[in-house]
Write a protein that holds these residues in place. Structure first.
Motif, PDB file in Angstrom:
ATOM      1  N   GLY A 122       0.819  -1.200   0.000  1.00 53.92           N
ATOM      2  CA  GLY A 122       0.000   0.000   0.000  1.00 53.92           C
ATOM      3  C   GLY A 122       0.854   1.253   0.000  1.00 53.92           C
ATOM      4  N   PRO A 123       0.219   2.444   0.077  1.00 52.77           N
ATOM      5  CA  PRO A 123       0.962   3.713  -0.053  1.00 52.77           C
ATOM      6  C   PRO A 123       2.059   3.894   0.986  1.00 52.77           C
ATOM      7  N   GLU A 124       1.787   3.561   2.252  1.00 57.60           N
ATOM      8  CA  GLU A 124       2.800   3.768   3.301  1.00 57.60           C
ATOM      9  C   GLU A 124       4.029   2.896   3.054  1.00 57.60           C
ATOM     10  N   LEU A 125       3.805   1.640   2.740  1.00 55.87           N
ATOM     11  CA  LEU A 125       4.929   0.740   2.541  1.00 55.87           C
ATOM     12  C   LEU A 125       5.701   1.098   1.277  1.00 55.87           C
ATOM     13  N   ARG A 126       4.998   1.509   0.227  1.00 51.10           N
ATOM     14  CA  ARG A 126       5.689   1.941  -0.995  1.00 51.10           C
ATOM     15  C   ARG A 126       6.546   3.165  -0.727  1.00 51.10           C
ATOM     16  N   GLU A 127       6.019   4.107   0.035  1.00 54.88           N
ATOM     17  CA  GLU A 127       6.789   5.317   0.351  1.00 54.88           C
ATOM     18  C   GLU A 127       8.047   4.961   1.135  1.00 54.88           C
ATOM     19  N   PHE A 128       7.910   4.085   2.132  1.00 58.42           N
ATOM     20  CA  PHE A 128       9.090   3.653   2.894  1.00 58.42           C
ATOM     21  C   PHE A 128      10.125   3.024   1.966  1.00 58.42           C
ATOM     22  N   LEU A 184      16.117   5.556   9.062  1.00 59.06           N
ATOM     23  CA  LEU A 184      14.773   5.478   8.493  1.00 59.06           C
ATOM     24  C   LEU A 184      14.054   4.230   8.988  1.00 59.06           C
ATOM     25  N   ASN A 185      14.748   3.108   9.027  1.00 55.38           N
ATOM     26  CA  ASN A 185      14.153   1.879   9.530  1.00 55.38           C
ATOM     27  C   ASN A 185      13.732   2.014  10.987  1.00 55.38           C
ATOM     28  N   LEU A 186      14.584   2.593  11.789  1.00 62.72           N
ATOM     29  CA  LEU A 186      14.244   2.774  13.200  1.00 62.72           C
ATOM     30  C   LEU A 186      13.026   3.676  13.358  1.00 62.72           C
ATOM     31  N   ALA A 187      12.996   4.775  12.627  1.00 67.27           N
ATOM     32  CA  ALA A 187      11.873   5.703  12.732  1.00 67.27           C
ATOM     33  C   ALA A 187      10.565   5.075  12.253  1.00 67.27           C
ATOM     34  N   THR A 188      10.656   4.180  11.276  1.00 69.93           N
ATOM     35  CA  THR A 188       9.459   3.578  10.697  1.00 69.93           C
ATOM     36  C   THR A 188       8.928   2.439  11.538  1.00 69.93           C
ATOM     37  N   TRP A 189       9.800   1.605  12.071  1.00 65.51           N
ATOM     38  CA  TRP A 189       9.375   0.320  12.615  1.00 65.51           C
ATOM     39  C   TRP A 189       9.287   0.258  14.122  1.00 65.51           C
TER      40      TRP A 189
END
Length: 252
Positions: A116-122, A141-146
């Motif tokens: 979906g949009p969030e995962l594509r943006e990441f 980026l991974n830390l901030a996202t997950w």
């Protein structure tokens, strides 16, 4: 047999499958609890993670896990998977329904899922960091996202170390894992699909829909969790794991 692995304890086999951000060290807080509960705990590093080198030929993570379980002569086992490890667990359970007798999915990915949009943006932002050879930026980026809001500094540090190692190792990769189409409706194991209220929508939706795809599966959303509940509140997740295993795959 290719994967680096370790084994702890004696009893029925529980297999721990890590996310594509981490390696088998993500389960450090789960291993002693599961062994104390009477299980033989197997955990491995996928290719390009932890102590397993990158692949020199086409492969699949699920195929590697099946080969490892054959090597260890595991005939019946529980699978516990985090994120991509959950996707691998689904593949293994769908192709070996007679052997996979209990299944816990922590914020799992799913074979065939369309991002979906969030995962594509990441994914696009991560690609930009890697294209610029900015591994540190990709790690942060991974830390901030997950990582969820309850994650402590030691969890942040461990994820940072594991992800940096993976990204540096995978610079030399020529091949990535390929997943064969599977029918997860073939899974017969009792399944607990866990999601985190602070996770991306993709993974929350996957967990919500799994009970419609797998007979006997149930969904549990943790209101405090991000993408890695086993790292964010390990004691609480350990209780969930041992309670579920005690009824679906008892040690004694």
């Amino acid at each position: 047999m290719t994967l680096s692995y370790d084994i702890h304890g004696d009893g029925p086999t529980v297999v721990l499958l890590h996310s594509s951000v981490c390696d088998r060290r993500m389960w450090d807080r789960q291993v002693p609890v599961l062994t104390e509960a009477g299980y033989r705990v197997v955990r491995c590093d996928f290719r390009g993670f932890g102590e397993t080198p990158v692949a020199d030929r086409p492969y699949s993570d699920a195929g590697d896990v099946r080969d490892l379980l054959d090597h260890l002569k595991c005939e019946r086992y529980a699978l516990i998977g985090s994120s991509h490890g959950g996707e691998v667990a689904l593949e293994v359970a769908a192709t070996r329904p007679e052997a996979a007798v209990s299944l816990v999915l922590l914020c799992a990915a799913m074979p065939g899922h369309v991002a979906g949009p969030e995962l594509r943006e990441f994914t696009e932002r991560k690609k930009e960091f890697l294209a610029a050879d900015d591994i540190a930026g990709a790690v942060e980026l991974n830390l901030a996202t997950w990582m969820g809001p309850d994650a402590q500094e030691d969890a942040h540090h461990l994820v940072r170390v594991m992800q940096q190692h993976a990204l540096e190792t995978q610079r030399a990769a020529r091949f990535t894992s390929t997943a064969a189409p599977v029918d997860i409706g073939r899974i017969t194991a009792p399944c607990l699909a866990v999601s985190g209220a602070h996770d991306l929508a993709d993974f929350r939706e996957i967990a919500r829909t799994l009970p419609r795809r797998i007979a006997g599966a149930r969904h549990l959303e943790l209101p405090w969790a991000g993408h890695f509940p086993s790292l964010e509140r390990p004691d609480e997740v350990n209780g969930l794991l041992t309670d579920f295993l005690s009824t679906t795959f008892p040690a004694r």
